[in-house]
Design a protein around this motif. Structure first.
Motif, PDB file in Angstrom:
ATOM      1  N   LEU A  79       0.816  -1.206   0.000  1.00  0.00           N
ATOM      2  CA  LEU A  79       0.000   0.000   0.000  1.00  0.00           C
ATOM      3  C   LEU A  79       0.853   1.261   0.000  1.00  0.00           C
ATOM      4  CD1 LEU A  79      -2.750   1.361   0.087  1.00  0.00           C
ATOM      5  CD2 LEU A  79      -2.724   1.114   2.582  1.00  0.00           C
ATOM      6  N   TYR A  94      -4.408  -5.056   2.473  1.00  0.00           N
ATOM      7  CA  TYR A  94      -3.910  -4.761   1.125  1.00  0.00           C
ATOM      8  C   TYR A  94      -2.776  -5.715   0.769  1.00  0.00           C
ATOM      9  CZ  TYR A  94      -2.993  -1.494  -2.772  1.00  0.00           C
ATOM     10  OH  TYR A  94      -2.855  -0.891  -4.004  1.00  0.00           O
ATOM     11  N   LEU A 147       0.559   4.085  -2.819  1.00  0.00           N
ATOM     12  CA  LEU A 147       0.169   5.444  -2.454  1.00  0.00           C
ATOM     13  C   LEU A 147       1.205   6.459  -2.913  1.00  0.00           C
ATOM     14  CD1 LEU A 147      -1.314   5.027   1.146  1.00  0.00           C
ATOM     15  CD2 LEU A 147      -2.544   5.661  -0.935  1.00  0.00           C
ATOM     16  N   SER A 181      -9.480  -3.759  -0.224  1.00  0.00           N
ATOM     17  CA  SER A 181      -9.468  -3.420   1.191  1.00  0.00           C
ATOM     18  C   SER A 181      -8.087  -2.899   1.571  1.00  0.00           C
ATOM     19  CB  SER A 181      -9.787  -4.650   2.047  1.00  0.00           C
ATOM     20  OG  SER A 181      -9.528  -4.373   3.413  1.00  0.00           O
ATOM     21  N   THR A 182      -8.060  -1.761   2.229  1.00  0.00           N
ATOM     22  CA  THR A 182      -6.774  -1.202   2.642  1.00  0.00           C
ATOM     23  C   THR A 182      -6.309  -1.764   3.987  1.00  0.00           C
ATOM     24  OG1 THR A 182      -7.997   0.700   3.505  1.00  0.00           O
ATOM     25  CG2 THR A 182      -6.997   0.933   1.329  1.00  0.00           C
ATOM     26  N   ARG A 183      -7.147  -2.546   4.653  1.00  0.00           N
ATOM     27  CA  ARG A 183      -6.732  -3.169   5.916  1.00  0.00           C
ATOM     28  C   ARG A 183      -5.912  -4.433   5.671  1.00  0.00           C
ATOM     29  NH1 ARG A 183     -11.624  -2.702  10.333  1.00  0.00           N
ATOM     30  NH2 ARG A 183     -12.218  -0.541   9.885  1.00  0.00           N
ATOM     31  N   TRP A 233     -12.886  -1.319  -5.019  1.00  0.00           N
ATOM     32  CA  TRP A 233     -11.456  -1.140  -4.705  1.00  0.00           C
ATOM     33  C   TRP A 233     -11.050  -2.123  -3.610  1.00  0.00           C
ATOM     34  CZ3 TRP A 233     -14.905   3.009  -3.646  1.00  0.00           C
ATOM     35  CH2 TRP A 233     -15.145   3.288  -2.295  1.00  0.00           C
ATOM     36  N   LEU A 255      -6.929   1.558  -6.352  1.00  0.00           N
ATOM     37  CA  LEU A 255      -7.570   2.718  -5.732  1.00  0.00           C
ATOM     38  C   LEU A 255      -7.651   3.926  -6.660  1.00  0.00           C
ATOM     39  CD1 LEU A 255      -5.592   2.513  -2.374  1.00  0.00           C
ATOM     40  CD2 LEU A 255      -8.013   1.941  -2.648  1.00  0.00           C
ATOM     41  N   PRO A 302      -7.626   5.196   2.081  1.00  0.00           N
ATOM     42  CA  PRO A 302      -6.517   5.579   2.964  1.00  0.00           C
ATOM     43  C   PRO A 302      -6.674   6.999   3.485  1.00  0.00           C
ATOM     44  CG  PRO A 302      -5.697   4.448   1.016  1.00  0.00           C
ATOM     45  CD  PRO A 302      -7.147   4.699   0.777  1.00  0.00           C
TER      46      PRO A 302
END
Length: 336
Positions: free
Chosen positions: A122, A260, A126, A256-258, A254, A187, A215
């Motif tokens: 992530l 990722y 980002l 899951s950022t938990r 998108w 994302l 995020p």
């Protein structure tokens, strides 16, 4: 924007005034064609990730303005590329981007690059690290045709679509909703859609289930953009509350950022979210004329029911066409 446009990379760098200027030019070009505006100009297009609308819309845009284009897609046409200029190339890659990209840029008057997120780390996505490493070899004029965290050309087309639909900017209620999918997706579209709606000054709600929050750096930036434009950004998992009085529902999937990068864990999360396929009953509390948007491609029956896609709310085809007009405006400002 007063000077010649040098790049389309970060939509927030254009600012609301720049986006509005490009939307106005796109509308003018749609009504009053300029078929020789880019005569003799060439657009180089490098697709490191697959495309339908982006490739076709950019090529159509150049043709309608009297210019030309060529497409390079390593997976289809050429040998394997190496993306690390410092790596000893004793493996499968036959050419380094340090040489390939300046050559492609030299063949065109502008260059566009598309390279999706890795969906493994992530922090790296980002930071858009791979894309930024590619971009530094391209020079200008430059177009981001989708990176790990950005899709500005999609958002310019969406800005034009909202204008066409006469959706109010100030006071307009814009719902960006996570939707079901068969796999984890980047994302990029969700992030730039959020930025775009915030820059318009809309009342933006991110509707998403637990563990699929965007995020915090993206949310914080969007809130700042909204404050500067007189809008707001919030998030919720309460669909009825989010959709109350909505002018627009923009669906997008998108990762899951938990979890990722953990595709098994993300798949397990999605299995419990069967109610996140957009259906007509989602619009019960929205405005009667609430519109449905999606960037395409879309999986019928998974992301959204066919009845919504085929119904009077759906603007996805016009939205896709507007990619071409918005990109024509950007190319006109770069090269005419």
């Amino acid at each position: 924007m007063s000077a010649r446009l040098r790049q389309i990379h970060r939509i927030e760098d254009l600012g609301p005034e720049g986006c509005l200027e490009l939307a106005t030019l796109a509308t003018r070009l749609r009504r009053h064609p300029e078929p020789r505006a880019l005569e003799g100009k060439v657009l180089a297009l490098l697709f490191l990730s697959p495309s339908l609308r982006t490739q076709a819309s950019f090529q159509a845009a150049m043709t309608r303005l009297g210019g030309g284009s060529f497409v390079i897609a390593p997976d289809r046409f050429i040998h394997k590329l190496e993306f690390d200029p410092d790596r000893v190339m004793d493996g499968a890659a036959a050419e380094n981007v340090a040489e390939a990209l300046p050559v492609l840029a030299a063949y065109g008057d502008a260059i566009g690059v598309r390279a999706f997120a890795g969906l493994e780390n992530l922090a790296e996505d980002l930071a858009d690290r791979r894309f930024e490493a590619i971009r530094r070899f391209c020079g200008a004029p430059f177009l981001n045709m989708e990176s790990a965290i950005r899709h500005p050309c999609q958002s310019l087309g969406d800005w034009l679509t909202l204008d066409d639909l006469e959706i109010p900017a100030r006071g307009g209620r814009f719902v960006l909703s996570w939707a079901q999918h068969t796999k984890a997706l980047p994302l990029a579209v969700a992030s730039d859609t959020l930025r775009m709606a915030a820059m318009r000054g809309m009342e933006v709600t991110v509707l998403r289930p637990e563990a699929f929050e965007l995020p915090e750096p993206i949310m914080s930036q969007a809130r700042a953009l909204a404050r500067a434009s007189g809008g707001s950004v919030r998030e919720t998992s309460d669909r009825a509350e989010a959709m109350k009085g909505a002018h627009v529902l923009y669906a997008k999937s998108w990762a899951s950022t938990r979890c990722y990068g953990d595709h098994a864990a993300t798949a397990e999360l999605r299995r419990g979210l069967t109610g996140w396929t957009v259906a007509e009953d989602w619009f019960a509390g929205a405005r009667p004329d609430c519109r449905f948007l999606h960037c395409l491609p879309v999986r019928r029956g998974v992301v959204v029911e066919g009845a919504v896609l085929d119904g009077p709310r759906s603007e996805v085809v016009q939205q896709a066409e507007n990619r071409m007009w918005a990109q024509m405006a950007a190319l006109h400002r770069m090269l005419a």
